[in-house]
Design an enzyme around this catalytic site. Sequence first.
Site, PDB file in Angstrom:
ATOM      1  N   GLU A 229       7.799  -6.806  -6.058  1.00  0.00           N
ATOM      2  CA  GLU A 229       7.617  -5.507  -6.704  1.00  0.00           C
ATOM      3  C   GLU A 229       8.953  -4.792  -6.855  1.00  0.00           C
ATOM      4  O   GLU A 229       9.179  -3.720  -6.314  1.00  0.00           O
ATOM      5  CB  GLU A 229       6.588  -4.701  -5.915  1.00  0.00           C
ATOM      6  CG  GLU A 229       5.260  -5.452  -5.843  1.00  0.00           C
ATOM      7  CD  GLU A 229       4.195  -4.760  -5.003  1.00  0.00           C
ATOM      8  OE1 GLU A 229       4.484  -3.689  -4.428  1.00  0.00           O
ATOM      9  OE2 GLU A 229       3.073  -5.286  -4.925  1.00  0.00           O
TER      10      GLU A 229
ATOM     11  N   GLU B 189      -8.424  -5.373   1.595  1.00  0.00           N
ATOM     12  CA  GLU B 189      -7.007  -5.370   2.006  1.00  0.00           C
ATOM     13  C   GLU B 189      -6.915  -6.129   3.328  1.00  0.00           C
ATOM     14  O   GLU B 189      -7.664  -5.836   4.257  1.00  0.00           O
ATOM     15  CB  GLU B 189      -6.491  -3.938   2.168  1.00  0.00           C
ATOM     16  CG  GLU B 189      -5.074  -3.829   2.733  1.00  0.00           C
ATOM     17  CD  GLU B 189      -4.017  -4.537   1.877  1.00  0.00           C
ATOM     18  OE1 GLU B 189      -3.874  -4.185   0.711  1.00  0.00           O
ATOM     19  OE2 GLU B 189      -3.357  -5.466   2.406  1.00  0.00           O
TER      20      GLU B 189
ATOM     21  N   GLU C 253      -0.240  -8.410  -4.074  1.00  0.00           N
ATOM     22  CA  GLU C 253       0.771  -9.050  -3.209  1.00  0.00           C
ATOM     23  C   GLU C 253       0.454 -10.536  -3.075  1.00  0.00           C
ATOM     24  O   GLU C 253       0.354 -11.091  -1.979  1.00  0.00           O
ATOM     25  CB  GLU C 253       0.849  -8.385  -1.816  1.00  0.00           C
ATOM     26  CG  GLU C 253       1.229  -6.926  -1.846  1.00  0.00           C
ATOM     27  CD  GLU C 253       0.058  -6.027  -2.218  1.00  0.00           C
ATOM     28  OE1 GLU C 253      -1.072  -6.327  -1.821  1.00  0.00           O
ATOM     29  OE2 GLU C 253       0.280  -5.031  -2.932  1.00  0.00           O
TER      30      GLU C 253
ATOM     31  N   GLU D 203      -1.467  -9.114  -9.076  1.00  0.00           N
ATOM     32  CA  GLU D 203      -0.369  -8.164  -9.242  1.00  0.00           C
ATOM     33  C   GLU D 203       0.929  -8.981  -9.254  1.00  0.00           C
ATOM     34  O   GLU D 203       1.207  -9.676 -10.212  1.00  0.00           O
ATOM     35  CB  GLU D 203      -0.445  -7.131  -8.118  1.00  0.00           C
ATOM     36  CG  GLU D 203       0.491  -5.967  -8.293  1.00  0.00           C
ATOM     37  CD  GLU D 203       0.538  -5.102  -7.041  1.00  0.00           C
ATOM     38  OE1 GLU D 203       0.659  -3.901  -7.186  1.00  0.00           O
ATOM     39  OE2 GLU D 203       0.486  -5.627  -5.908  1.00  0.00           O
TER      40      GLU D 203
ATOM     41  N   GLU E 243       1.563   1.731  -9.661  1.00  0.00           N
ATOM     42  CA  GLU E 243       1.544   2.470  -8.390  1.00  0.00           C
ATOM     43  C   GLU E 243       2.916   3.030  -8.030  1.00  0.00           C
ATOM     44  O   GLU E 243       3.020   4.062  -7.373  1.00  0.00           O
ATOM     45  CB  GLU E 243       1.007   1.571  -7.256  1.00  0.00           C
ATOM     46  CG  GLU E 243       1.840   0.331  -7.015  1.00  0.00           C
ATOM     47  CD  GLU E 243       1.231  -0.633  -5.981  1.00  0.00           C
ATOM     48  OE1 GLU E 243       0.074  -0.448  -5.585  1.00  0.00           O
ATOM     49  OE2 GLU E 243       1.943  -1.569  -5.581  1.00  0.00           O
TER      50      GLU E 243
HETATM   51  C1  NOJ Z   1      -1.140  -2.300  -2.625  1.00  0.00           C
HETATM   52  C2  NOJ Z   1      -1.911  -2.533  -3.875  1.00  0.00           C
HETATM   53  O1  NOJ Z   1      -1.055  -2.921  -4.931  1.00  0.00           O
HETATM   54  C3  NOJ Z   1      -2.648  -1.269  -4.218  1.00  0.00           C
HETATM   55  O2  NOJ Z   1      -3.306  -1.392  -5.452  1.00  0.00           O
HETATM   56  C4  NOJ Z   1      -3.597  -0.942  -3.100  1.00  0.00           C
HETATM   57  O3  NOJ Z   1      -4.206   0.294  -3.365  1.00  0.00           O
HETATM   58  C5  NOJ Z   1      -2.877  -0.858  -1.751  1.00  0.00           C
HETATM   59  N1  NOJ Z   1      -2.049  -1.990  -1.548  1.00  0.00           N
HETATM   60  C6  NOJ Z   1      -3.851  -0.756  -0.594  1.00  0.00           C
HETATM   61  O4  NOJ Z   1      -4.547  -1.948  -0.459  1.00  0.00           O
HETATM   62 CA    CA Z   2       1.224  -3.757  -4.639  1.00  0.00          CA
END
Ligand code: NOJ
Ligand code: CA
Length: 688
Positions: A187, A394, A463, A481, A487
Amino acid sequence: MHVWTHCRTRWLACSLVLGLAWATFTATAHGQNQLRVASPDGRNEVTVEIREGKLYYSLKRDGRAVLLPSQLGFEFRGAAPLREDLRVVGTTRNAVDQTWTQPWGEVARVRDHHNELKISVAEAAAGRRFDVVFRLFDDGVGFRYEFPEQPGLREFEIMEELTEFSLADNAQAWWIPSNRPRLDRSEMLYASSPISVMDSVQTPLTMQTRDGRTFLVLHEANLVDYARMTIRGPRMESRTLRVALAPWADGVKVRGRTPFVTPWRTIQLADRAADLVPSVLGLNLNPSSVIENTSWIKPMKYVGIWWGMHIGTMTWGSGPKHGATTENTKRTIDFAAANGIGGVLVEGWNVGWDGDWIQNREAFSFTQPYPDYDLAEVAAYAKQKGVRLIVHNETSGGIENYERQLEAAFSLYRSLGLDAIKSGYVTDELPGGHHHWSQVMVRHHRKVIETAAKYGIALDVHEPVHDTGERRTYPNMMTREGARGQEYNAWGGEGGNPPEHETILFFTRLLAGPMDFTPGIFDILIERGTGRPRRPEEPRVRTTLAKQLALYVVLYSPMHMAADLPENYENQPAFQFIRDVAVDWDTTRVLEGKIGDYVVVARRERNSPSWYIGAITDEEARTFEIPLSFLPKGRNYVAEIYADGADAHWLHNPLAIRISRQNLSAGSRLTLRLAPGGGQAIRLRPAR
Ligand code: NOJ
Ligand code: CA
C-alpha cells in the site's frame, strides 16, 4: 588444411565429410543446443542455450533484444545448486489455439493462442534433471520450471531461485518497494526510475524501453504452493533483475517434493501502454475452473458500514460509536435495496475488535457477534430485501486462529444464506515469524479459497498475496486489495493519494487482476461525514467528484464499493451513475493511456448493448477527442455525461460537476474535458 588436401583427390566422398564437419563447427560456434520458439505472430522469440554448462534464455521482439541471455537455476539447503554442468537431454513442442469464456470479468472471451517449447536438462555428472517450459503468446511469454520425480531429487528446500531478467537497456520502471517492513505492504505510492537505480520491488513491474517502442511487465501466474515472487534490482550499473522469494521464518524459501512445478514467470509485452489492458496472459497460464457450476458467483456493487470507521465517526469495537449494530445494518440494507446496490459490507460485527486488534489477533471470533448485532436477524432482513450481506473476517494475520474456525464459520454463513466475505490480513509478520508473502501464507490463502468454494462463498481479500490469476481456477476468488486504495484518503500520510495515483495503478497493480479500491467518495473534503472542517494537514480525497465516478469504469473490480456514508449520497444527482454502472464486462477498450498521466477506457456491459466510458487525469487538465466507432453502426445512443464543471479543480473546486445528455452514434466524436485532478464518466445506452 589436411582435409582440403585429402579432398582434392577424392572430392565426392569428401564433400559429405566436409558437410558434417561444417555442421558441427557452426553448432559449436553459435552455442550448442540453441533452441528457439516464437509467438504465433512471430514477433516475440525466445532462444534457450547452454553456455559453459549454464542454462540461459533470451527474448527478442521484432528481432530486437528485450532480454539478453539470462540465467536459470536454483540453490538448495543441504544439496548442491542446480545451475552448472547442464546439458539439454530432450525437447518437446506444442501449439494451442483455443478460446474460453470467463464466468465474469473484464472481458467475456479469452483467446489462448501460444507455441510451447519444453526443454529437459540434466547435470552431466550428478544427473539431476529438470524441465523449463516456455509459452510464447502474441502478448508475452510465460515460463516455469518442472521437476520430475527422480532418485537424486526428492524432498528439497529452495534457498534461492536464480531466474534472471537481463534487460537489454536501462528501461524506465514504475514500482513500489518490496523490502520495507511496514504494515501497509503493497500500500505505497509508486515511484518511477530507470531500472539501474531500482532496489527491491514488487510485481507487476511495468517498464518501458528507452526507445519507447516496447512496454514489458514482469509478474507471475498460478502461484499455488511456492513463495511469492518479488524482484531484486540490479547490482550497481547492471541491468540484470533477479527473482527474490519471501522466506519462511528459518530462511527457507520453498519446501517441496518432486514431482513439482513452480509458478509461471511472465513477461507481458506491448507496443503501447494502452495495449497492456486487458491483461490476460496470466489467466491463460492458470488451469481452467474447477468449480463446475459458477452461476452463483455474481459481481456486485456494495455499500457498507466502513467509511465511518476510517474517518473516525464509528468504531469497529464495542462502545457508544459501534458501527455494526442491527439497526445501522438494517438502515444500510434499506439504502442498498432502494438504490439497486447488490451488497452490504458490515465491519466490526464480530467479537475481537476491542483493544489493539492488530496485536490481539488470537481474540477474533468469526462466529460470535457483538451483543448489539443480531447476525441471524440482519441476514434474514437482507435476504428479504434482496440484498447480499458481505461478512467481514479481519484476521490481523492470525492465520492459525482463522484456520481453526474456518469450517464452523463458513458453514454458519452458508446456513444463513451469506455468500460473500471480505477478509483482511493487517500484519507485519505471521505467527511463527514467517513472511507475510511466504509459502506458508500462499498455502493459507489457497486453503481459504478452496474452503470458500466448498461452501459457496466468494472472496474479497485485503492485504493479500498478489493476484496471479487464481480467479480462472477458482472464480469465487473475485477481488482483492493489495495496493494503496481509497482508505488512505481518510487517514494516510502525504495528504492522501496524489492525483496521478490511479493513472499509475491502472498500468501496474491492475494488470495482476481486479482491485477493491473502493471508489465513490462524494464528501471529498471529508467534512460532512465528520461534521467539522478539515485541518490543512489532514488527508482528503485529491480528485474531483467526476473522477470518483470515472474510477468505477477505469479500475476494474467485480465487487465495487460505493464507499461513502449512505447519507452522503442522498439527493446527489451524480449518484445516478453509481446506480447505473455495470460491474461485469463483455469488452474492454483502452482508448487513451499514458502511465502516470491519463487513462480513457470504454467497456461494454456483459449481455447488454450499453457502454461505459471512464476517463481520468493526473494534476493536469486534459482534453480528449474520442471517436465512438466502437458502437454498432446504425444504432442511436444516448450519452449520459458526468463531466467536471467549468471551474472544477481537485484542490479548490472538487465538487463542480456538469451532468448532461447527448444523442450519439458510431460516427460521432465526443470531446472530453478533464479538470486538474479530474475525470469524466459516461453511460452510453441505446436510444428508445
Ligand atoms: C484494512 C482494510 O483495507 C480495510 O478495508 C479494513 O476496513 C481494515 N483493514 C479493517 O479490517
Ligand atoms: Ca488495506
